[in-house]
Design an enzyme around this catalytic site. Structure first.
Site, PDB file in Angstrom:
ATOM      1  N   LYS A 208      58.485-108.696 -70.438  1.00 17.61           N
ATOM      2  CA  LYS A 208      57.749-107.813 -71.343  1.00 17.61           C
ATOM      3  C   LYS A 208      57.513-106.498 -70.617  1.00 17.61           C
ATOM      4  O   LYS A 208      56.892-106.464 -69.551  1.00 17.61           O
ATOM      5  CB  LYS A 208      56.427-108.474 -71.717  1.00 17.61           C
ATOM      6  CG  LYS A 208      55.557-107.583 -72.592  1.00 17.61           C
ATOM      7  CD  LYS A 208      54.381-108.341 -73.156  1.00 17.61           C
ATOM      8  CE  LYS A 208      53.498-107.431 -73.972  1.00 17.61           C
ATOM      9  NZ  LYS A 208      52.351-108.131 -74.547  1.00 17.61           N
ATOM     10  N   LYS A 263      61.120-108.287 -74.708  1.00 13.09           N
ATOM     11  CA  LYS A 263      60.343-107.394 -75.553  1.00 13.09           C
ATOM     12  C   LYS A 263      60.118-106.062 -74.878  1.00 13.09           C
ATOM     13  O   LYS A 263      59.765-106.068 -73.706  1.00 13.09           O
ATOM     14  CB  LYS A 263      59.012-108.111 -75.812  1.00 13.09           C
ATOM     15  CG  LYS A 263      57.978-107.322 -76.517  1.00 13.09           C
ATOM     16  CD  LYS A 263      56.719-108.140 -76.594  1.00 13.09           C
ATOM     17  CE  LYS A 263      55.661-107.324 -77.284  1.00 13.09           C
ATOM     18  NZ  LYS A 263      54.376-107.945 -77.222  1.00 13.09           N
TER      19      LYS A 263
HETATM   20  C1  PBG Z   1      49.397-108.367 -76.615  1.00  8.58           C
HETATM   21  C2  PBG Z   1      50.629-108.132 -77.373  1.00  8.58           C
HETATM   22  C3  PBG Z   1      51.229-106.889 -77.617  1.00  8.58           C
HETATM   23  C4  PBG Z   1      52.295-107.130 -78.487  1.00  8.58           C
HETATM   24  C5  PBG Z   1      52.343-108.514 -78.722  1.00  8.58           C
HETATM   25  N1  PBG Z   1      51.310-109.124 -77.997  1.00  8.58           N
HETATM   26  C6  PBG Z   1      50.841-105.508 -77.224  1.00  8.58           C
HETATM   27  C7  PBG Z   1      50.610-105.137 -75.840  1.00  8.58           C
HETATM   28  O1  PBG Z   1      51.018-105.806 -74.887  1.00  8.58           O
HETATM   29  O2  PBG Z   1      49.984-104.105 -75.666  1.00  8.58           O
HETATM   30  C8  PBG Z   1      53.183-106.069 -79.066  1.00  8.58           C
HETATM   31  C9  PBG Z   1      53.848-106.374 -80.353  1.00  8.58           C
HETATM   32  C10 PBG Z   1      54.353-105.204 -81.109  1.00  8.58           C
HETATM   33  O3  PBG Z   1      54.303-104.044 -80.649  1.00  8.58           O
HETATM   34  O4  PBG Z   1      54.833-105.436 -82.227  1.00  8.58           O
HETATM   35  N2  PBG Z   1      49.447-108.988 -75.418  1.00  8.58           N
END
Ligand code: PBG
Length: 342
Positions: A208, A263
């Protein structure tokens, strides 16, 4: 004579070889297609919120709403009717409930637990994924606990295990740790197993990235106003890195993840392809909020053809090697796949 030898020379190239021959007719294009997309590939994220009779559009994500629990059943019925196999639930909680330690995440009766139960009651066969991370619950908007001005990894692990237990006991099928703390997959797996929850799957956000593409999501779960020192770079990955992603994924696989998420999605297809090649493991892409909003914005401006652009992005994920795609376009895609079959 001259012509003949020319032909021999060109045996594997033009004019004998014409790549367009296979592409000329519709049946032939279908026959040579290397990848297919089906409803089974889709995971739909749903935002839930407190209150009643609330269906509010997220301003930075046109066409995507937050639902209060009393309206959730309709959405679950709709998703089920489209045969989308899995949903991912994300809560926006009241700001009064946000604390430095995000303890509302451990309330067995919190929004997410109630939503899991509603979904399971309406359609027990619809898979339910829940996020393990503290950002919707902390008043500073970070995914972990802050100690001595840092996001403290090991203090956070303890609470994440409890959060995972709360969600698993409420009836979710898949725990998705999105917090990027080191070692969380292993301790969550152990905790679940120690409590006999051996069949709860873990879909870890293994790679991520610290990405600007999450902007609209933070708006959606209301963590953006809170995010003190807006950067999550001390735990999410640097977009410059790809070997590091492979290490992250290897660690999560070794700690017991059942599937892994990469992601954001489209800007990181290279990571998906490398991971698939290296590990032969179920890989899910998350086409995140910013990707959705970018595409949707261009569609609304008339710059893209809606169906073509959306289905193209889905196929790109399949081509890169994804087994599944988390996407806000899931209902649209499912609907098109059904109508295109007719
Ligand atoms: C939180 C989380 C995030 C997303 C999914 N879970 C945001 C972040 O890490 O700030 C992002 C999903 C999206 O942008 O559609 N842990």
């Amino acid at each position: 004579m001259k012509q003949q030898s020319n032909k021999q020379f060109s045996i594997n190239s033009f004019p004998r070889v014409r790549m367009r021959r296979n592409r000329l007719s519709d049946f032939s294009r279908k026959l040579i297609s290397e990848n297919t997309l089906s409803v089974n590939d889709l995971i739909y994220p749903i935002f839930i919120t407190y209150g009643s009779n609330v269906k509010e559009e997220i301003s930075s994500m046109p066409g995507i709403y937050r639902f209060s629990l009393d309206l959730l059943h309709k959405e679950i019925e709709y998703i089920s009717s489209l045969k989308i196999p899995v949903i991912a639930l994300f809560p926006k909680i009241e700001s009064e409930l946000k604390t430095p330690d995000g303890k509302e995440a451990l309330n067995k009766n919190n929004l997410i637990c109630k939503a899991i139960k509603i979904s399971k009651k309406i359609n027990p066969d619809l898979g339910v994924i829940t996020d393990v991370a503290l950002d919707p619950y902390t008043d500073h908007g970070h995914d972990g606990i802050i100690h001595n001005n840092q996001i403290d990894n090991d203090l956070t692990l303890n609470i994440l295990c409890k959060q995972a237990m709360v969600q698993a006991e409420a009836g979710c099928d898949i725990i998705a740790p999105s917090d990027m703390m080191d070692g969380r997959v292993g301790v969550i797996r152990d905790t679940l197993d120690d409590h006999g929850l051996v069949n709860i799957q873990i879909m870890s956000y293994a790679a991520k990235y610290a990405s600007s593409f999450y902007g609209p999501f933070r708006d959606a779960v209301g963590s953006v106003q809170n995010l003190s020192n807006k950067s999550k770079k001390s735990y999410q990955m640097d977009p410059a890195n790809s070997s590091e992603a492979l290490r992250e994924i290897r660690l999560d696989i070794n700690e017991g993840a059942d599937m892994i998420i990469i992601k954001p999605g489209m800007p990181y297809l290279d990571i998906i392809q490398k991971a698939k090649k290296e590990y032969e493991f179920p890989i899910i892409a998350y086409q995140v909020s910013g990707e959705y909003s970018m595409i949707k914005g261009a569609i609304q401006n008339g710059w893209f053809d809606e169906e073509n652009i959306i289905l193209e992005t889905m196929m790109c994920f399949k081509r890169a090697g994804c087994n599944g795609i988390i996407t806000y376009f899931a209902p649209y895609v499912a609907d098109k796949l059904i109508t295109n079959l007719k």
